[in-house]
Design a protein around this motif. Structure first.
Motif, short mmCIF file in Angstrom:
data_model
loop_
_atom_site.label_atom_id
_atom_site.label_comp_id
_atom_site.label_asym_id
_atom_site.label_seq_id
_atom_site.Cartn_x
_atom_site.Cartn_y
_atom_site.Cartn_z
N LEU A 292 0.99 -1.33 0.27
CA LEU A 292 0.08 -0.05 0.37
C LEU A 292 1.03 1.36 0.26
N TYR A 293 1.80 0.95 0.82
CA TYR A 293 2.50 2.59 1.12
C TYR A 293 3.42 3.09 -0.23
N LEU A 294 4.07 1.60 -0.89
CA LEU A 294 5.64 1.58 -2.07
C LEU A 294 4.09 2.27 -3.15
N ARG A 295 2.47 2.10 -3.50
CA ARG A 295 1.75 2.35 -4.24
C ARG A 295 1.33 3.50 -4.31
N VAL A 296 1.53 3.89 -2.31
CA VAL A 296 0.41 6.04 -2.22
C VAL A 296 2.32 6.22 -2.96
N PHE A 297 2.99 6.42 -2.89
CA PHE A 297 4.29 6.82 -3.11
C PHE A 297 4.36 6.63 -4.32
N ASN A 298 4.18 5.75 -5.18
CA ASN A 298 4.07 6.08 -6.76
C ASN A 298 3.57 6.88 -7.47
N LEU A 299 2.67 7.60 -6.59
CA LEU A 299 1.83 8.12 -6.96
C LEU A 299 1.81 9.67 -6.65
N GLN A 300 3.13 9.55 -6.59
CA GLN A 300 3.13 10.99 -5.51
C GLN A 300 3.95 11.63 -7.52
N THR A 301 4.29 10.82 -8.05
CA THR A 301 4.73 12.02 -9.71
C THR A 301 3.47 10.97 -10.75
N ASP A 302 3.79 12.40 -11.58
CA ASP A 302 2.83 11.80 -13.05
C ASP A 302 2.46 10.81 -13.18
N ASN A 303 3.45 9.61 -13.38
CA ASN A 303 3.57 8.06 -14.28
C ASN A 303 3.92 7.60 -13.08
N GLY A 304 4.20 7.33 -11.81
CA GLY A 304 5.64 7.18 -11.12
C GLY A 304 6.64 7.13 -11.15
N TRP A 305 7.24 6.27 -11.03
CA TRP A 305 8.19 5.56 -10.98
C TRP A 305 9.05 4.16 -11.68
N ASP A 306 9.10 3.90 -13.42
CA ASP A 306 9.27 2.61 -14.15
C ASP A 306 9.22 1.26 -13.25
N ASN A 307 10.39 1.62 -12.92
CA ASN A 307 11.23 -0.01 -11.60
C ASN A 307 9.77 -0.36 -10.64
N LEU A 308 9.67 0.88 -9.72
CA LEU A 308 8.95 0.71 -8.87
C LEU A 308 7.37 0.70 -9.48
N THR A 309 7.11 0.59 -9.94
CA THR A 309 5.41 0.10 -10.80
C THR A 309 5.66 -1.36 -11.21
N LYS A 310 7.13 -1.55 -11.87
CA LYS A 310 7.41 -2.85 -12.42
C LYS A 310 7.08 -3.97 -11.39
N LEU A 311 8.41 -3.78 -10.19
CA LEU A 311 8.44 -4.10 -8.74
C LEU A 311 6.77 -4.52 -8.27
N LEU A 312 6.01 -3.81 -7.94
CA LEU A 312 4.96 -3.58 -7.61
C LEU A 312 4.26 -4.96 -8.69
N ALA A 313 4.56 -4.60 -10.06
CA ALA A 313 3.93 -5.46 -10.73
C ALA A 313 4.41 -7.14 -10.61
N SER A 314 5.31 -7.41 -10.06
CA SER A 314 6.50 -8.38 -10.62
C SER A 314 6.46 -9.08 -9.22
N ASP A 315 6.48 -8.46 -7.68
CA ASP A 315 6.92 -9.36 -6.81
C ASP A 315 5.60 -9.72 -6.67
N GLU A 316 6.07 -11.29 -5.96
CA GLU A 316 4.36 -11.80 -4.98
C GLU A 316 4.63 -11.05 -3.58
N ARG A 317 5.64 -10.95 -3.44
CA ARG A 317 5.37 -9.80 -1.97
C ARG A 317 4.03 -9.41 -1.62
N LEU A 318 4.08 -8.05 -3.09
CA LEU A 318 3.72 -6.95 -2.70
C LEU A 318 2.32 -6.84 -3.19
#
Length: 168
Positions: free
Chosen positions: A137-163
């Motif tokens: 949740l925190y990382l997703r909210v953090f990723n909202l703090q820029t217009d398109n998020g950070w590419d590597n964070l977006t990819k990590l959120l999509a690929s890391d099963e723990r997240l």
């Protein structure tokens, strides 16, 4: 993923914790949230206030799943993390080398890029120390703090099963 989509997909117990914290620690914000959401739905706030606390929280969660509630939903997440989950913010900022005020509020601008190795190490540390759903949740909210998020964070959120967001 926008705030309203997070509310649609997050485990309800995380949202219950958020609202319970708000009700206990930020009572005025809790009342204002009920009033704002009720007014947006063309209801009188007293309609919601007469419900049990559990029903109030369920109603707010249901309402925050609507696209029209996106802005207030994002704001509530920000307040919750800035005031109710400072330890998590500080741990993330420290792990990423982001300058902050000691309480997780960033000094200056957010970085334009996130170092991939630091990001992976930060996530590993956070997942060990905190509920993975809260970290997600925190990382997703953090990723909202820029217009398109950070590419590597977006990819990590999509690929890391723990997240993965795991609505029950």
């Amino acid at each position: 993923m926008q705030a309203y989509e997070i509310y649609q997909n997050i485990k309800p117990s995380i949202i219950s914790d958020l609202f319970q914290w708000m009700r206990d620690e930020e009572r005025d914000l809790y009342k204002h949230t009920i009033a704002t959401l009720a007014n947006d739905r063309k209801l009188r706030p007293v309609f919601v206030q007469k419900k049990s606390v559990a029903d109030q929280i369920a109603w707010m969660h249901k309402t925050l799943k609507l696209k029209s509630s996106n802005m207030i939903g994002e704001h509530l997440f920000q307040v919750y993390f800035m005031q109710g989950q400072q330890e998590l913010l500080v741990a993330f900022c420290d792990a990423m080398g982001i300058e902050h005020d000691g309480k997780g509020s960033v000094d200056g601008d957010l970085p334009e890029t996130l170092d991939a190795d630091k990001l992976k190490a930060a996530v590993d540390t956070l997942v060990e120390k905190f509920d993975p759903q809260l970290v997600s949740l925190y990382l997703r909210v953090f990723n909202l703090q820029t217009d398109n998020g950070w590419d590597n964070l977006t990819k990590l959120l999509a690929s890391d099963e723990r997240l993965a967001l795991n609505a029950e």
